[in-house]
Scaffold this motif. Structure first.
Motif, PDB file in Angstrom:
ATOM      1  N   HIS A  16       0.653  -1.522  -0.347  1.00  0.00           N
ATOM      2  CA  HIS A  16       0.205  -0.034   0.051  1.00  0.00           C
ATOM      3  C   HIS A  16       0.784   1.045  -0.229  1.00  0.00           C
ATOM      4  O   HIS A  16       2.187   1.327   0.475  1.00  0.00           O
ATOM      5  CB  HIS A  16      -1.213   0.291   1.214  1.00  0.00           C
ATOM      6  CG  HIS A  16      -2.264   0.713   1.348  1.00  0.00           C
ATOM      7  ND1 HIS A  16      -1.994   1.838   1.637  1.00  0.00           N
ATOM      8  CD2 HIS A  16      -3.486   1.070   0.800  1.00  0.00           C
ATOM      9  CE1 HIS A  16      -3.268   2.890   1.790  1.00  0.00           C
ATOM     10  NE2 HIS A  16      -3.889   2.022   0.898  1.00  0.00           N
ATOM     11  N   ILE A  35      -4.862   3.419   7.573  1.00  0.00           N
ATOM     12  CA  ILE A  35      -5.691   4.381   6.237  1.00  0.00           C
ATOM     13  C   ILE A  35      -5.222   2.641   4.977  1.00  0.00           C
ATOM     14  O   ILE A  35      -5.386   2.595   3.858  1.00  0.00           O
ATOM     15  CB  ILE A  35      -4.255   5.179   5.818  1.00  0.00           C
ATOM     16  CG1 ILE A  35      -4.931   6.801   6.384  1.00  0.00           C
ATOM     17  CG2 ILE A  35      -4.113   5.248   4.204  1.00  0.00           C
ATOM     18  CD1 ILE A  35      -7.102   6.632   5.926  1.00  0.00           C
ATOM     19  N   GLU A  36      -3.984   1.794   5.381  1.00  0.00           N
ATOM     20  CA  GLU A  36      -3.616   1.206   4.867  1.00  0.00           C
ATOM     21  C   GLU A  36      -4.449  -0.115   4.525  1.00  0.00           C
ATOM     22  O   GLU A  36      -3.891  -1.230   4.247  1.00  0.00           O
ATOM     23  CB  GLU A  36      -2.533   0.409   5.020  1.00  0.00           C
ATOM     24  CG  GLU A  36      -1.732  -0.151   6.120  1.00  0.00           C
ATOM     25  CD  GLU A  36      -2.400   0.389   7.474  1.00  0.00           C
ATOM     26  OE1 GLU A  36      -1.676  -0.181   8.757  1.00  0.00           O
ATOM     27  OE2 GLU A  36      -2.980   1.192   7.610  1.00  0.00           O
ATOM     28  N   PRO A  38      -8.245  -0.465   4.004  1.00  0.00           N
ATOM     29  CA  PRO A  38      -9.460   0.504   3.449  1.00  0.00           C
ATOM     30  C   PRO A  38      -9.980  -0.036   3.259  1.00  0.00           C
ATOM     31  O   PRO A  38     -11.747   0.631   3.174  1.00  0.00           O
ATOM     32  CB  PRO A  38      -8.801   0.882   1.458  1.00  0.00           C
ATOM     33  CG  PRO A  38      -8.163  -0.461   1.655  1.00  0.00           C
ATOM     34  CD  PRO A  38      -7.340  -0.371   2.401  1.00  0.00           C
ATOM     35  N   TRP A  41     -13.168   1.730   5.388  1.00  0.00           N
ATOM     36  CA  TRP A  41     -13.886   2.754   5.173  1.00  0.00           C
ATOM     37  C   TRP A  41     -14.784   2.738   4.446  1.00  0.00           C
ATOM     38  O   TRP A  41     -16.265   3.198   4.316  1.00  0.00           O
ATOM     39  CB  TRP A  41     -13.203   3.859   5.057  1.00  0.00           C
ATOM     40  CG  TRP A  41     -12.307   3.782   3.567  1.00  0.00           C
ATOM     41  CD1 TRP A  41     -10.410   4.127   3.814  1.00  0.00           C
ATOM     42  CD2 TRP A  41     -12.077   3.854   2.907  1.00  0.00           C
ATOM     43  NE1 TRP A  41     -10.526   3.827   2.880  1.00  0.00           N
ATOM     44  CE2 TRP A  41     -10.906   3.987   1.704  1.00  0.00           C
ATOM     45  CE3 TRP A  41     -13.968   4.260   1.563  1.00  0.00           C
ATOM     46  CZ2 TRP A  41     -11.419   3.809   0.332  1.00  0.00           C
ATOM     47  CZ3 TRP A  41     -13.746   3.911   0.367  1.00  0.00           C
ATOM     48  CH2 TRP A  41     -12.316   4.328  -0.640  1.00  0.00           C
ATOM     49  N   TRP A  42     -14.585   1.582   3.253  1.00  0.00           N
ATOM     50  CA  TRP A  42     -15.061   1.300   2.582  1.00  0.00           C
ATOM     51  C   TRP A  42     -16.467   0.243   3.548  1.00  0.00           C
ATOM     52  O   TRP A  42     -18.085   1.085   2.603  1.00  0.00           O
ATOM     53  CB  TRP A  42     -14.387  -0.321   1.814  1.00  0.00           C
ATOM     54  CG  TRP A  42     -14.151   0.116   0.193  1.00  0.00           C
ATOM     55  CD1 TRP A  42     -12.731  -0.196   0.245  1.00  0.00           C
ATOM     56  CD2 TRP A  42     -15.082   0.651  -0.526  1.00  0.00           C
ATOM     57  NE1 TRP A  42     -12.478   0.497  -1.125  1.00  0.00           N
ATOM     58  CE2 TRP A  42     -13.700   1.080  -1.407  1.00  0.00           C
ATOM     59  CE3 TRP A  42     -16.000   1.329  -0.811  1.00  0.00           C
ATOM     60  CZ2 TRP A  42     -13.902   2.316  -2.983  1.00  0.00           C
ATOM     61  CZ3 TRP A  42     -16.143   1.400  -2.050  1.00  0.00           C
ATOM     62  CH2 TRP A  42     -15.470   1.965  -3.285  1.00  0.00           C
ATOM     63  N   ILE A  77     -13.993   7.918   5.292  1.00  0.00           N
ATOM     64  CA  ILE A  77     -12.472   7.749   5.587  1.00  0.00           C
ATOM     65  C   ILE A  77     -11.923   8.588   6.691  1.00  0.00           C
ATOM     66  O   ILE A  77     -11.068   7.996   7.174  1.00  0.00           O
ATOM     67  CB  ILE A  77     -11.616   8.297   4.249  1.00  0.00           C
ATOM     68  CG1 ILE A  77     -12.114   7.901   3.133  1.00  0.00           C
ATOM     69  CG2 ILE A  77      -9.828   8.458   4.757  1.00  0.00           C
ATOM     70  CD1 ILE A  77     -11.403   8.032   1.913  1.00  0.00           C
ATOM     71  N   ARG A 293     -17.049  -5.802   0.488  1.00  0.00           N
ATOM     72  CA  ARG A 293     -16.319  -4.220   0.179  1.00  0.00           C
ATOM     73  C   ARG A 293     -17.457  -4.622  -1.235  1.00  0.00           C
ATOM     74  O   ARG A 293     -18.453  -4.566  -2.124  1.00  0.00           O
ATOM     75  CB  ARG A 293     -15.364  -4.198  -1.025  1.00  0.00           C
ATOM     76  CG  ARG A 293     -15.532  -3.129  -1.286  1.00  0.00           C
ATOM     77  CD  ARG A 293     -14.170  -2.420  -1.813  1.00  0.00           C
ATOM     78  NE  ARG A 293     -13.942  -3.808  -2.917  1.00  0.00           N
ATOM     79  CZ  ARG A 293     -12.734  -3.487  -3.782  1.00  0.00           C
ATOM     80  NH1 ARG A 293     -11.738  -2.554  -3.182  1.00  0.00           N
ATOM     81  NH2 ARG A 293     -12.950  -4.334  -4.377  1.00  0.00           N
TER      82      ARG A 293
END
Length: 312
Positions: A16, A35-36, A38, A41-42, A77, A293
């Motif tokens: 990532h 953040i790495e 994701p 947040w999806w 996010i 997702r």
């Protein structure tokens, strides 16, 4: 092929950009916000998009509001990162005792407690800025979720099904999309919310299979431990409730055949996950968890297509 740096966490996406390209001093904070990874947040975003699409369908619009979709993306996010940061602050001592989490930025000393608190405030301010772009009712609805979010990290210490509380928080977007369009809620939005809660409990039970041995040693409670050998049956029950509540939401919103086809494909994906569950396969559990997702995007695409076809 790019390889993750040594300090990358085991469930992070390989190679990532946060682990390869971000400035070294920023990387621990990006990891603190996951953040790495994701997928988090999806999964927070998708109920928002479902709700926005279902509301557009009920309102006779040709598609979900693009601005709302973008705001939900930024908000998901930011608030997922804030939630993870808050969770890590609360769990920093527990995380040192679990193999998968002991290298997180706080327990490993990469980020100080003061730094984590400052980062938490920054992310919350971004989330607040997003929330204030909606109508007053949606703003109030968003604020109403904060109590549940605050409770979640503590629940695994004494409640055998903390995933229910996570579901109450993570599925909140199923109310927000509708509130942003109508400045009110309806039975359709509530049914979508209940279905989303069941979905969260199901997929997070699969996720918790990665930690089941460490959780037993440390004494952390989870739905995976609660269901035990019957975890496949437990997840299946959650996913059946997901499909039933979502079908009710679609009926209440007067959704058409394309939406129900999408729901059928979504349900088939969930059934595939149940069939593949293996309590002894942590890596497989992570892959199944991440696949939600794709399941969620199928459902959103079907709702959006229904809007477009109905507007022709």
């Amino acid at each position: 092929m790019d390889r993750p740096v040594a300090s990358a966490l085991p469930d992070a996406v390989r190679g990532h950009w946060a682990d390869r390209l971000a400035p070294a001093g920023l990387r621990p904070y990006l990891r603190l916000a996951r953040i790495e990874r994701p997928i988090g947040w999806w999964l927070l975003l998708l109920p928002c998009w479902w709700s926005a699409a279902l509301a557009a369908l009920a309102a006779g619009r040709p598609w979900p509001d693009p601005l709302h979709g973008l705001l939900f993306l930024v908000g998901a996010i930011a608030m997922r990162g804030a939630g993870c940061t808050y969770n890590d602050i609360v769990d920093r001592d527990l995380d040192t005792r679990v193999e998968r989490t002991r290298n997180r930025p706080l327990p490993s000393g990469q980020v100080s407690l003061k730094g984590a608190l400052a980062f938490l405030v920054l992310q919350c301010l971004v989330g607040l800025g997003v929330l204030l772009q909606f109508n007053a009712f949606a703003i109030a609805t968003g604020f109403a979720s904060l109590g549940i979010v605050g409770l979640y990290p503590f629940m695994k210490r004494f409640f055998w099904m903390p995933q229910i509380v996570l579901g109450l928080a993570f599925a909140w977007g199923a109310l927000m999309g509708w509130a942003a369009v109508f400045a009110s809620l309806s039975l359709a939005a509530v049914a979508l919310y209940l279905g989303s809660i069941a979905w969260v409990v199901g997929y997070d039970t699969i996720y918790a299979l990665q930690d089941i041995e460490d959780d037993e040693v440390v004494g952390i409670k989870s739905s995976a431990r609660f269901f035990g050998e019957r975890v496949r049956l437990g997840v299946a029950a959650c996913y059946v409730l997901t499909a039933l509540f979502m079908a009710a939401a679609f009926i209440l919103a007067d959704a058409g055949p394309l939406a129900f086809v999408g729901l059928g494909l979504f349900a088939a994906h969930l059934a595939w996950q149940v069939a593949r569950i293996d309590r002894q396969d942590g890596a497989g559990a992570l892959r199944l968890f991440r696949s939600n997702r794709d399941a969620g995007l199928i459902l959103f695409a079907a709702l959006t297509l229904e809007c477009l076809v109905r507007s022709l």
